[in-house]
Design a protein around this motif. Sequence first.
Motif, mmCIF file in Angstrom:
data_model
loop_
_atom_site.group_PDB
_atom_site.id
_atom_site.type_symbol
_atom_site.label_atom_id
_atom_site.label_comp_id
_atom_site.label_asym_id
_atom_site.label_seq_id
_atom_site.Cartn_x
_atom_site.Cartn_y
_atom_site.Cartn_z
ATOM 1 N N CYS A 41 0.846 -1.205 0.000
ATOM 2 C CA CYS A 41 0.000 0.000 0.000
ATOM 3 C C CYS A 41 0.875 1.246 0.000
ATOM 4 O O CYS A 41 2.112 1.155 -0.037
ATOM 5 C CB CYS A 41 -0.959 0.000 1.190
ATOM 6 S SG CYS A 41 -0.171 0.390 2.760
ATOM 7 N N THR A 43 1.630 3.237 2.299
ATOM 8 C CA THR A 43 2.550 3.287 3.442
ATOM 9 C C THR A 43 3.885 2.623 3.079
ATOM 10 O O THR A 43 4.957 3.149 3.378
ATOM 11 C CB THR A 43 1.911 2.581 4.657
ATOM 12 O OG1 THR A 43 0.691 3.250 4.962
ATOM 13 C CG2 THR A 43 2.814 2.590 5.872
ATOM 14 N N HIS A 66 3.286 -5.218 5.861
ATOM 15 C CA HIS A 66 2.415 -5.282 7.041
ATOM 16 C C HIS A 66 1.043 -5.871 6.716
ATOM 17 O O HIS A 66 0.257 -6.104 7.612
ATOM 18 C CB HIS A 66 2.263 -3.896 7.684
ATOM 19 C CG HIS A 66 1.664 -2.881 6.769
ATOM 20 N ND1 HIS A 66 2.408 -2.148 5.870
ATOM 21 C CD2 HIS A 66 0.387 -2.487 6.600
ATOM 22 C CE1 HIS A 66 1.607 -1.348 5.187
ATOM 23 N NE2 HIS A 66 0.379 -1.540 5.592
ATOM 24 N N GLU A 67 0.762 -6.134 5.432
ATOM 25 C CA GLU A 67 -0.541 -6.715 5.057
ATOM 26 C C GLU A 67 -0.289 -8.146 4.628
ATOM 27 O O GLU A 67 -0.062 -8.414 3.458
ATOM 28 C CB GLU A 67 -1.140 -5.943 3.869
ATOM 29 C CG GLU A 67 -1.309 -4.471 4.117
ATOM 30 C CD GLU A 67 -1.907 -3.725 2.933
ATOM 31 O OE1 GLU A 67 -2.264 -4.359 1.915
ATOM 32 O OE2 GLU A 67 -2.028 -2.500 3.025
ATOM 33 N N GLU A 155 -6.001 -7.116 6.527
ATOM 34 C CA GLU A 155 -5.405 -5.943 7.208
ATOM 35 C C GLU A 155 -6.013 -4.634 6.700
ATOM 36 O O GLU A 155 -6.522 -3.843 7.509
ATOM 37 C CB GLU A 155 -3.875 -5.956 7.095
ATOM 38 C CG GLU A 155 -3.196 -5.002 8.085
ATOM 39 C CD GLU A 155 -3.151 -3.533 7.674
ATOM 40 O OE1 GLU A 155 -2.954 -2.666 8.536
ATOM 41 O OE2 GLU A 155 -3.325 -3.219 6.477
HETATM 42 ZN ZN ZN Z 1 -1.206 -0.782 4.499
#
Ligand code: ZN
Length: 378
Positions: A41, A43, A66-67, A155
């Motif tokens: 994403c 981020t 993180h996903e 997430e």
């Molecule tokens: Zn994300």
Amino acid sequence: MKSVAALMAEKVVCLVEEDRPDARRLANGHALLRTLAVGVCGTDREIAAFTYGSAPAGTDRLVLGHEALAEVVQTGEGMVRLRPGDLVVPTVRRPCARIECPACRVGHQDFCGTGEFVERGICGAGGFMTELFVEEERYLVPVPPAIGELGVLVEPLSVVAKAFAQLDASLTRLPWEDDGPRGLVLGAGPIGALAAMGLVANGYRAVVYSREPDDGDRALFVRSVGADYVSSESTDVPGLVRRHGRFDVIIEAVGVPEFAFKTLPALAANGAFILTGIPAPRPAIDFDACGLMRDFVLQNQLMFGTVNAGRKAYEEAVRMLEQFLILFPDAARRVIGRRIALDEAPALLRAAGGGEKTVIHIAEAGTATRGEALRAAG
Ligand code: ZN
Ligand code: BGC
């Protein structure tokens, strides 16, 4: 074992050989996990551009991601629920160590008040763009096999689920039934698409307002889940309100303040404006603060931001995905726009984000056999 890491000191994003986690010494309540897929994403792109995020204390390397969707390879002592072969999604944020942070002390680190939390793959802790990782059971949310690869959306969907939970909590101030509530989503990216599906599933008349054209793929996607689509390129905010009326809830999912605040006149009396996008810091913008204050006071309006998600929101996101697969099976599968291999990730992270959800495929499910576990241990 390969990982995609951002190396802070040298300012590069690259594939690195990491040490294998030592599965022979899994601590109590911990599991060894194999990453199956990781979503990318905005981020991640900001971290890859070194404008956000931080490496674990004392190091200058951050493993990204993180996903994630992962498979349990091996469990340590004291595992209550998880077994090898189970699909799970790891949560992102870990609590701060301060006893004076009441939120972190009771497992609500998404509401950490000290800012000293860490987030795996984002700030202060390694992430999941790697073949194997170790995690505590309490940070692993089970995903039913029927959801399969789509579990990688849990997430981002948890961010939407938390926003809805916060909205529900705020609605206790309006103790009457609203039949036919209207919801507006700003932005047609992955979070916007998931939010629109969530609004429709919750009985809202939903509209997505974004800059892509009225007859583009995003518009078609949005209409296929029963929401309306209006392009901000062809219709201004007064035009949007003339066509659809004002909205009881506006969910902002772009992170562009100029666009977000322009839509404030589209918020109905008693409405809630929810911010989820995180703009990079930049100089102040011109904006009608007087109008905002007048409207918010005179119309009992509410604005709140929401970040990250707690375990309950992840569990709710799993339930929402199951629901989406029944209500809009094709669209739910089409939220993932592109699949790439781990080797292609460094280039992808440095490229401008196209808006579609890209998923890095790392391993097939079902490889968490005993042999694998032993090889990981050795
Ligand atoms: Zn994300
Ligand atoms: C992640 C959240 C995280 C936030 C801020 C988002 O992209 O989805 O889990 O809390 O970034 O770091």
